[in-house]
Design a protein around this motif. Structure first.
Motif, mmCIF file in Angstrom:
data_model
loop_
_atom_site.group_PDB
_atom_site.id
_atom_site.type_symbol
_atom_site.label_atom_id
_atom_site.label_comp_id
_atom_site.label_asym_id
_atom_site.label_seq_id
_atom_site.Cartn_x
_atom_site.Cartn_y
_atom_site.Cartn_z
ATOM 1 N N PRO A 28 -5.837 3.924 -4.969
ATOM 2 C CA PRO A 28 -5.050 5.027 -4.386
ATOM 3 C C PRO A 28 -3.949 5.512 -5.324
ATOM 4 C CG PRO A 28 -5.334 3.255 -2.796
ATOM 5 C CD PRO A 28 -5.801 2.722 -4.112
ATOM 6 N N MET B 17 0.843 -1.202 0.000
ATOM 7 C CA MET B 17 0.000 0.000 0.000
ATOM 8 C C MET B 17 0.872 1.243 0.000
ATOM 9 S SD MET B 17 -3.229 -0.664 -0.063
ATOM 10 C CE MET B 17 -3.951 0.836 0.606
ATOM 11 N N ARG C 55 0.536 6.751 3.486
ATOM 12 C CA ARG C 55 -0.640 7.614 3.688
ATOM 13 C C ARG C 55 -0.202 9.071 3.640
ATOM 14 N NH1 ARG C 55 -5.489 5.949 5.354
ATOM 15 N NH2 ARG C 55 -6.991 7.525 6.002
ATOM 16 N N ASP D 164 -9.343 -2.285 -6.240
ATOM 17 C CA ASP D 164 -9.336 -1.572 -4.967
ATOM 18 C C ASP D 164 -7.926 -1.217 -4.530
ATOM 19 O OD1 ASP D 164 -8.812 -4.280 -4.665
ATOM 20 O OD2 ASP D 164 -9.637 -4.364 -2.635
ATOM 21 N N GLU D 165 -6.945 -2.060 -4.853
ATOM 22 C CA GLU D 165 -5.558 -1.756 -4.511
ATOM 23 C C GLU D 165 -4.952 -0.733 -5.474
ATOM 24 O OE1 GLU D 165 -3.022 -5.110 -4.018
ATOM 25 O OE2 GLU D 165 -4.306 -6.070 -2.508
ATOM 26 N N CYS E 46 -10.263 2.024 -13.417
ATOM 27 C CA CYS E 46 -9.439 1.286 -12.468
ATOM 28 C C CYS E 46 -9.575 -0.221 -12.696
ATOM 29 C CB CYS E 46 -9.866 1.659 -11.051
ATOM 30 S SG CYS E 46 -8.580 1.459 -9.808
ATOM 31 N N TRP F 228 -13.834 4.411 -11.637
ATOM 32 C CA TRP F 228 -13.807 3.046 -11.139
ATOM 33 C C TRP F 228 -13.725 2.047 -12.298
ATOM 34 C CZ3 TRP F 228 -12.519 0.616 -7.007
ATOM 35 C CH2 TRP F 228 -12.852 -0.738 -6.863
ATOM 36 N N ASP G 57 -6.339 7.293 0.498
ATOM 37 C CA ASP G 57 -6.106 6.104 1.314
ATOM 38 C C ASP G 57 -7.325 5.684 2.120
ATOM 39 O OD1 ASP G 57 -3.349 5.722 0.598
ATOM 40 O OD2 ASP G 57 -2.882 7.487 1.799
ATOM 41 N N ASP G 58 -8.417 6.432 2.004
ATOM 42 C CA ASP G 58 -9.678 6.040 2.639
ATOM 43 C C ASP G 58 -10.464 5.239 1.609
ATOM 44 O OD1 ASP G 58 -12.469 6.041 3.352
ATOM 45 O OD2 ASP G 58 -12.027 7.598 4.831
ATOM 46 N N PRO G 59 -10.560 3.909 1.767
ATOM 47 C CA PRO G 59 -11.179 3.086 0.721
ATOM 48 C C PRO G 59 -12.594 3.521 0.348
ATOM 49 C CG PRO G 59 -10.045 1.697 2.308
ATOM 50 C CD PRO G 59 -10.048 3.084 2.878
ATOM 51 N N ALA H 272 -13.444 5.193 -3.258
ATOM 52 C CA ALA H 272 -14.340 4.449 -4.139
ATOM 53 C C ALA H 272 -15.576 5.264 -4.494
ATOM 54 C CB ALA H 272 -14.743 3.135 -3.479
#
Length: 222
Positions: free
Chosen positions: A201, A1, A4, A197-198, A175, A172, A111-113, A117
């Motif tokens: 960010p 990841m 942050r 999802d990874e 992505c 999205w 960094d806040d999923p 999203a």
């Protein structure tokens, strides 16, 4: 990841200039196209912030909200128009709220999923400028800029976003389309991910760089 970092500002829409007939073109009001509709952009602090959200010459990256209230970090006092700073923290907060209410500015933590999203599913990317490919002296980077040459050099992911995101309905979707290519990336400095999802960010950080380079604009999905 990724490490942050502070939230990122994303101005929304394509600037169309001051309203026709405005007595003072700088004072506004101004016009911004979002989702095919013309939105009024008030003059004064909201207009200043919307412009500053695209960064300024010499600014560090990433360009965060706190840096707008601290221009001394990137410019000599003589280069900063009075009053300095451009926007005090209180004026910055008010302008952020005004622009957010008009759907012309996003402040997003990549960094806040859930936050990332929600943005990615609601917005899309429109590219501008010219692609200049990759050349030997650019050390594995792609050029994006005007007809005479590149303004910025970007890595594989930023170039993939600039090239392919405009043909997808949302960020999205972009992505999800790009994620498989970064399960086994081409270069060592590319992110390695196992799904959209990874990748998200990383995508938002590259998108922020593209916004700050005027390589396109963020728009509402429609």
């Amino acid at each position: 990841m990724p490490t942050r970092t502070a939230p990122l500002m994303f101005p929304v829409g394509h600037y169309l200039g001051p309203t026709v007939g405005a007595s003072d073109p700088l004072a506004g009001p101004h016009r911004v196209r979002v989702a095919g509709q013309i939105h009024p952009l008030p003059g004064g602090d909201p207009y200043t912030l919307w412009l500053l959200a695209h960064t300024v010459v010499g600014a560090p990256q990433p360009w965060t909200p706190a840096q707008i209230a601290e221009p001394a970090h990137i410019a000599e006092p003589a280069q900063i128009a009075e009053p300095a700073p451009w926007l005090t923290p209180a004026r910055l907060d008010r302008a952020v709220a005004q622009l957010a209410e008009r759907r012309l500015l996003l402040v997003v933590d990549p960094d806040d999923p859930a936050e990332a999203a929600a943005m990615a599913r609601s917005y899309r990317w429109n590219s501008m400028l010219h692609g200049h490919g990759m050349r030997l002296g650019w050390h594995g980077r792609y050029g994006i800029g005007g007809p005479d040459g590149p303004w910025i050099l970007v890595d594989n992911l930023a170039h993939d976003i600039w090239r392919w995101a405009p043909v997808t309905p949302t960020l999205w979707d972009a992505c999800e389309a790009l994620a498989p290519a970064y399960e086994d990336p081409r270069d060592d400095d590319d992110p390695t991910v196992t799904g959209a999802d990874e990748l998200l960010p990383h995508l938002l950080r590259r998108l922020h760089l593209l916004v700050c380079s005027d390589a396109g604009f963020l728009d509402e999905a429609y």
